[in-house]
Design a protein around this motif. Structure first.
Motif, PDB file in Angstrom:
ATOM      1  N   PHE A   1      23.522  19.824  15.716  1.00  0.00           N
ATOM      2  CA  PHE A   1      22.743  18.625  15.616  1.00  0.00           C
ATOM      3  C   PHE A   1      22.078  18.739  14.386  1.00  0.00           C
ATOM      4  CE2 PHE A   1      18.591  16.878  16.728  1.00  0.00           C
ATOM      5  CZ  PHE A   1      18.874  15.850  16.459  1.00  0.00           C
ATOM      6  N   PHE A   2      21.988  17.701  13.690  1.00  0.00           N
ATOM      7  CA  PHE A   2      21.074  17.681  12.558  1.00  0.00           C
ATOM      8  C   PHE A   2      20.125  16.272  12.235  1.00  0.00           C
ATOM      9  CE2 PHE A   2      20.171  17.208   7.905  1.00  0.00           C
ATOM     10  CZ  PHE A   2      19.516  18.319   7.740  1.00  0.00           C
ATOM     11  N   LYS A   3      19.039  16.423  12.145  1.00  0.00           N
ATOM     12  CA  LYS A   3      18.064  15.518  11.459  1.00  0.00           C
ATOM     13  C   LYS A   3      17.435  15.706  10.074  1.00  0.00           C
ATOM     14  CE  LYS A   3      14.098  12.672  13.029  1.00  0.00           C
ATOM     15  NZ  LYS A   3      14.632  11.528  13.079  1.00  0.00           N
ATOM     16  N   GLY A   4      17.428  15.289   9.171  1.00  0.00           N
ATOM     17  CA  GLY A   4      16.870  15.438   7.905  1.00  0.00           C
ATOM     18  C   GLY A   4      17.714  15.135   6.702  1.00  0.00           C
ATOM     19  N   ASP A   5      17.654  15.560   5.572  1.00  0.00           N
ATOM     20  CA  ASP A   5      18.386  15.244   4.381  1.00  0.00           C
ATOM     21  C   ASP A   5      19.806  15.835   4.573  1.00  0.00           C
ATOM     22  OD1 ASP A   5      19.407  15.131   1.879  1.00  0.00           O
ATOM     23  OD2 ASP A   5      17.716  16.342   0.778  1.00  0.00           O
ATOM     24  N   LEU A   6      20.778  14.820   4.639  1.00  0.00           N
ATOM     25  CA  LEU A   6      21.926  15.099   4.706  1.00  0.00           C
ATOM     26  C   LEU A   6      22.716  16.178   3.558  1.00  0.00           C
ATOM     27  CD1 LEU A   6      23.801  12.113   6.561  1.00  0.00           C
ATOM     28  CD2 LEU A   6      23.290  14.369   7.487  1.00  0.00           C
ATOM     29  N   ARG A   7      22.395  15.795   2.218  1.00  0.00           N
ATOM     30  CA  ARG A   7      22.724  16.555   1.132  1.00  0.00           C
ATOM     31  C   ARG A   7      22.144  18.089   1.389  1.00  0.00           C
ATOM     32  NH1 ARG A   7      20.839  15.879  -3.539  1.00  0.00           N
ATOM     33  NH2 ARG A   7      22.663  15.925  -4.770  1.00  0.00           N
ATOM     34  N   GLN A   8      20.972  18.227   1.879  1.00  0.00           N
ATOM     35  CA  GLN A   8      20.376  19.563   2.163  1.00  0.00           C
ATOM     36  C   GLN A   8      21.478  20.191   3.190  1.00  0.00           C
ATOM     37  OE1 GLN A   8      17.740  20.764   0.723  1.00  0.00           O
ATOM     38  NE2 GLN A   8      17.068  22.666   1.559  1.00  0.00           N
ATOM     39  N   PHE A   9      21.444  19.467   4.152  1.00  0.00           N
ATOM     40  CA  PHE A   9      22.573  19.989   5.350  1.00  0.00           C
ATOM     41  C   PHE A   9      23.960  20.482   4.661  1.00  0.00           C
ATOM     42  CE2 PHE A   9      25.512  18.843   8.984  1.00  0.00           C
ATOM     43  CZ  PHE A   9      25.306  19.870   9.728  1.00  0.00           C
ATOM     44  N   ALA A  10      24.550  19.595   3.885  1.00  0.00           N
ATOM     45  CA  ALA A  10      25.519  20.011   3.308  1.00  0.00           C
ATOM     46  C   ALA A  10      25.674  21.405   2.493  1.00  0.00           C
ATOM     47  CB  ALA A  10      26.330  18.695   2.358  1.00  0.00           C
ATOM     48  N   ALA A  11      24.420  21.386   1.758  1.00  0.00           N
ATOM     49  CA  ALA A  11      24.693  22.420   0.899  1.00  0.00           C
ATOM     50  C   ALA A  11      24.294  23.943   2.001  1.00  0.00           C
ATOM     51  CB  ALA A  11      23.397  22.545   0.091  1.00  0.00           C
TER      52      ALA A  11
ATOM     53  N   ARG B   1      29.111  25.171  -5.452  1.00  0.00           N
ATOM     54  CA  ARG B   1      28.327  24.101  -6.307  1.00  0.00           C
ATOM     55  C   ARG B   1      29.356  23.189  -6.696  1.00  0.00           C
ATOM     56  NH1 ARG B   1      24.551  20.421  -6.995  1.00  0.00           N
ATOM     57  NH2 ARG B   1      24.587  19.760  -9.361  1.00  0.00           N
ATOM     58  N   ARG B   2      30.613  23.309  -7.235  1.00  0.00           N
ATOM     59  CA  ARG B   2      31.675  22.568  -7.608  1.00  0.00           C
ATOM     60  C   ARG B   2      32.052  21.683  -6.359  1.00  0.00           C
ATOM     61  NH1 ARG B   2      32.563  26.548 -11.520  1.00  0.00           N
ATOM     62  NH2 ARG B   2      33.991  27.847 -10.131  1.00  0.00           N
ATOM     63  N   ARG B   3      32.195  22.269  -5.300  1.00  0.00           N
ATOM     64  CA  ARG B   3      32.729  21.713  -3.989  1.00  0.00           C
ATOM     65  C   ARG B   3      31.458  20.863  -3.630  1.00  0.00           C
ATOM     66  NH1 ARG B   3      34.282  25.746   0.862  1.00  0.00           N
ATOM     67  NH2 ARG B   3      34.210  23.580   1.799  1.00  0.00           N
ATOM     68  N   PHE B   4      30.291  21.197  -3.807  1.00  0.00           N
ATOM     69  CA  PHE B   4      29.334  20.301  -3.226  1.00  0.00           C
ATOM     70  C   PHE B   4      29.239  18.978  -4.215  1.00  0.00           C
ATOM     71  CE2 PHE B   4      25.026  18.554  -3.674  1.00  0.00           C
ATOM     72  CZ  PHE B   4      24.476  18.403  -2.242  1.00  0.00           C
ATOM     73  N   LYS B   5      29.491  19.159  -5.117  1.00  0.00           N
ATOM     74  CA  LYS B   5      29.524  17.889  -6.499  1.00  0.00           C
ATOM     75  C   LYS B   5      30.743  17.114  -6.166  1.00  0.00           C
ATOM     76  CE  LYS B   5      28.359  18.660 -10.695  1.00  0.00           C
ATOM     77  NZ  LYS B   5      28.322  18.972 -11.943  1.00  0.00           N
ATOM     78  N   ARG B   6      31.812  17.694  -5.722  1.00  0.00           N
ATOM     79  CA  ARG B   6      33.046  16.999  -5.386  1.00  0.00           C
ATOM     80  C   ARG B   6      32.832  16.285  -3.864  1.00  0.00           C
ATOM     81  NH1 ARG B   6      35.852  21.626  -6.780  1.00  0.00           N
ATOM     82  NH2 ARG B   6      36.063  21.925  -4.667  1.00  0.00           N
ATOM     83  N   GLY B   7      31.862  16.724  -3.096  1.00  0.00           N
ATOM     84  CA  GLY B   7      31.772  16.016  -1.899  1.00  0.00           C
ATOM     85  C   GLY B   7      32.730  16.846  -0.795  1.00  0.00           C
ATOM     86  N   ASP B   8      33.251  17.958  -1.469  1.00  0.00           N
ATOM     87  CA  ASP B   8      33.888  18.537  -0.443  1.00  0.00           C
ATOM     88  C   ASP B   8      33.258  19.639   0.449  1.00  0.00           C
ATOM     89  OD1 ASP B   8      36.035  20.164   0.806  1.00  0.00           O
ATOM     90  OD2 ASP B   8      36.697  21.306  -1.250  1.00  0.00           O
ATOM     91  N   TYR B   9      32.791  18.990   1.861  1.00  0.00           N
ATOM     92  CA  TYR B   9      31.803  19.802   2.812  1.00  0.00           C
ATOM     93  C   TYR B   9      32.778  20.393   3.718  1.00  0.00           C
ATOM     94  CZ  TYR B   9      28.339  16.751   0.320  1.00  0.00           C
ATOM     95  OH  TYR B   9      27.882  16.067  -0.782  1.00  0.00           O
TER      96      TYR B   9
END
Length: 618
Positions: free
Chosen positions: A38-48, A116-124
């Motif tokens: 479960f997650f509630k918050g900044d989804l970019r933070q969650f991806a990281a 970091r490169r995966r994050f920028k590509r949206g490869d979560y």
């Protein structure tokens, strides 16, 4: 095959946890045996966060290569710097890495740049099933953005479902903005075929999984309660209400006893029973419902002893029930315990935690926590003493005053009900409402609350008179009534469901802002006490009218700057009839730029409107 399931609530502020997602968690975790998050918050933070967590657990399967000395794992070496690691993945600033000792020049640093490169590509990291909740339509933009971002977490062949209030009320409009690859679920989860599943389980009848609330940093104000229903739907079809769409069929009895027992067994005793029924008094089985609630421990003057959170967390860890949530919970409890310990003992406890990598949830393991139990448990038993507390029942959506009788009010009085909520939507219902309040007082219910609808077909004067009536009833009956003015919002109208701009036929932008300014200063509620009410809303309708037209900054700070407010009032009442009409026409728009003020033909009006240029800072 065990699936990965992600439950998401958009990052808006709300008081109550998402009951639908909690029931979905129970279904996927307990019925299907899936891995639920479960997650509630900044989804970019969650991806990281997911990328860092994936790395910490990746050496064995070779996703990323890192060969630390002494066979230490990355989490133990760098877990204390988890926040810096996550922030680097999210924003790419090198100073986050510079703050981590012994990192530069290692293979771990190389792996971080790859992450970091995966994050920028949206490869979560991916999930097989994603369920997103929606709440009120005025959170539209945030909800749509959340759904569209959530697609980046979806595995090939996976499914995204969106449900909840907004999805049910305006599904076509939502579908148009999120695309056809997302399935919108309309209404309750009350059919076996919901979410394309093939079993016979009715998700809406399952107990909620409270453990997911421990996974997130957001703390719901009303989280320490049992949540449930004893009925569903409503017999009314009020034009301002969405219940007939959300719960179209009235179900006059839902047995809550089993759900409450499961909740207590897994998650401990809760302080309050928060019932979300929309019209419980319409049930022919109302007496049975009250008896059920009493049998669950919420009868008059009932008390309870709060469950041992540490013991419950350890029990659920041993049982393998949401390890992620209870590892995080245990670390939080360790920190609470440390604050209670004497200085020397606290130091020893900290060093023992450090030795066992139990200072941070990212480095903690279930095995280490269970080993550490022999040291931690005696301290929790010594320093966390639980005394008796009072249970309260809250029919949170309010009772229908039109259905109140001597008999059902006497029955309600058998419960520890606090507050008793009764809707007062229309001033025309004054006699019916007043009768229900007097009956409640007669049977010993002293704490009451009500929702007061405005900006519908009502006039501003009717809002004032309803609030004033409550003040008078408090004085006469010796009770406490807290009123919550609720602004009407047409949530299905294409012009308004995305915003809060709707104006009722007798309202304007300035009146709405005036009421909001007043109730913001009272934190959204109006309590007992004539002097307080008269300061906030005026001693009479004439003073109330002045407040509606008064500059917003003066409404908020008028007690601090009474001379300025009085100067405005004298000027306002010195205008002649034509000048007042011209001034009101401009004030009603609640826009006071120089261009707006210059539209006034009268010099007197232009001078008067300068009061509205005064800001809160001024």
């Amino acid at each position: 095959m065990r699936r990965r399931v992600l439950l998401i609530e958009p990052n808006y502020k709300n008081k109550y946890p998402p009951l639908n997602l909690m029931k979905l968690s129970w279904y996927f975790r307990q019925i299907c045996g899936d891995d639920v998050r479960f997650f509630k918050g900044d989804l970019r933070q969650f991806a990281a966060q997911l990328l860092i967590e994936e790395f910490f657990n990746s050496n064995e399967n070779g996703i990323l290569k890192f060969e630390p000395e002494n066979n230490s794992n990355p989490a133990e070496l760098f877990g204390a710097h988890y926040e810096n690691l996550v922030n680097f993945i999210k924003v790419g600033k090198h100073f986050y890495l510079d703050a981590i000792p012994n990192l530069r020049g290692t293979s771990f640093e190389d792996s971080l740049f790859e992450l970091r490169r995966r994050f920028k590509r949206g490869d979560y990291p991916k999930f097989d099933i994603i369920c997103v909740n929606s709440l009120f339509t005025f959170y539209w933009a945030k909800t749509i953005d959340t759904i569209n971002f959530a697609k980046k977490f979806l595995a090939d062949g996976g499914q995204i479902f969106v449900g909840g209030i907004a999805a049910t009320l305006v599904p076509d409009e939502m579908q148009a903005e999120i695309g056809e690859n997302v399935k919108i679920h309309i209404g309750l989860l009350d059919k076996p075929t919901d979410l394309n599943k093939s079993d016979e389980v009715i998700i809406d009848e399952l107990p909620p999984d409270y453990s997911i609330l421990e996974e997130i940093d957001y703390k719901y104000p009303a989280r320490n309660a049992y949540f449930g229903y004893t009925t569903r739907g409503c017999i009314r079809r009020c034009s301002f209400c969405a219940v007939s769409t959300l719960e179209p069929l009235y179900k006059d009895y839902v047995n809550i006893k089993a759900q409450l027992q499961i909740t207590e067994n897994f998650f401990g005793k809760k302080q309050n029973l928060l019932l979300m029924d929309n019209n419980v008094l319409a049930s022919e089985k109302f007496s049975q419902i009250v008896e059920d609630i009493k049998n669950c421990g919420f009868g008059k003057d009932s008390t309870y002893i709060l469950s041992d959170e540490y013991d419950l967390s350890i029990k659920n860890l041993r049982a393998g029930f949401n390890d992620r949530a209870y590892i995080k919970k245990i670390i939080c409890l360790y920190e609470e315990l440390e604050k209670k310990l004497p200085e020397i003992e606290a130091g020893k406890f900290y060093l023992a935690r450090e030795k066992n990598f139990l200072l941070h949830f990212i480095t903690a393991t279930k095995e280490k926590i269970l080993e550490f139990d022999s040291m931690a448990r005696p301290l929790f038993q010594k320093y966390f003493k639980q005394g008796k507390r009072t249970h309260y029942v809250d029919f949170n959506q309010g009772l229908d005053a039109r259905l109140v009788t001597e008999e059902n009010m006497a029955k309600l009085a058998e419960l520890n009900i606090r507050p008793l909520r009764i809707a007062f939507d229309h001033y025309e219902q004054k006699e019916i409402y007043e009768k229900s309040i007097r009956l409640a007082a007669k049977f010993g219910i002293r704490h009451m609350s009500n929702y007061v609808l405005y900006n519908f077909h009502d006039k501003p004067d009717e809002l004032y008179l309803r609030l004033k009536l409550n003040i008078e009833l408090c004085e006469e009956l010796g009770v406490a009534i807290y009123s919550f003015p609720m602004k009407y919002h047409p949530i299905k109208d294409p012009k308004y469901f995305r915003n809060r701009d709707y104006l009722g036929e007798h309202w304007n932008k300035k009146f709405i802002r005036a009421i909001q300014a007043i109730i913001n200063s009272t934190k959204g509620k109006i309590g007992r006490g004539r002097s307080f009410f008269e300061k906030a809303f005026g001693k009479n309708l004439e003073e109330f009218h002045d407040l509606l037209w008064m500059p917003e900054a003066m409404i908020i700070y008028r007690l601090k700057h009474e001379k300025l407010a009085e100067e405005w009032r004298k000027f306002f009442h010195s205008l002649n009839k034509l000048e007042v009409e011209e001034a009101k026409k401009i004030i009603a728009q609640n826009k006071f730029t120089d261009a707006d003020i210059s539209k006034a033909e009268s010099e007197m009006v232009r001078q008067f409107l300068k009061f509205y240029k005064i800001t809160r800072t001024d």
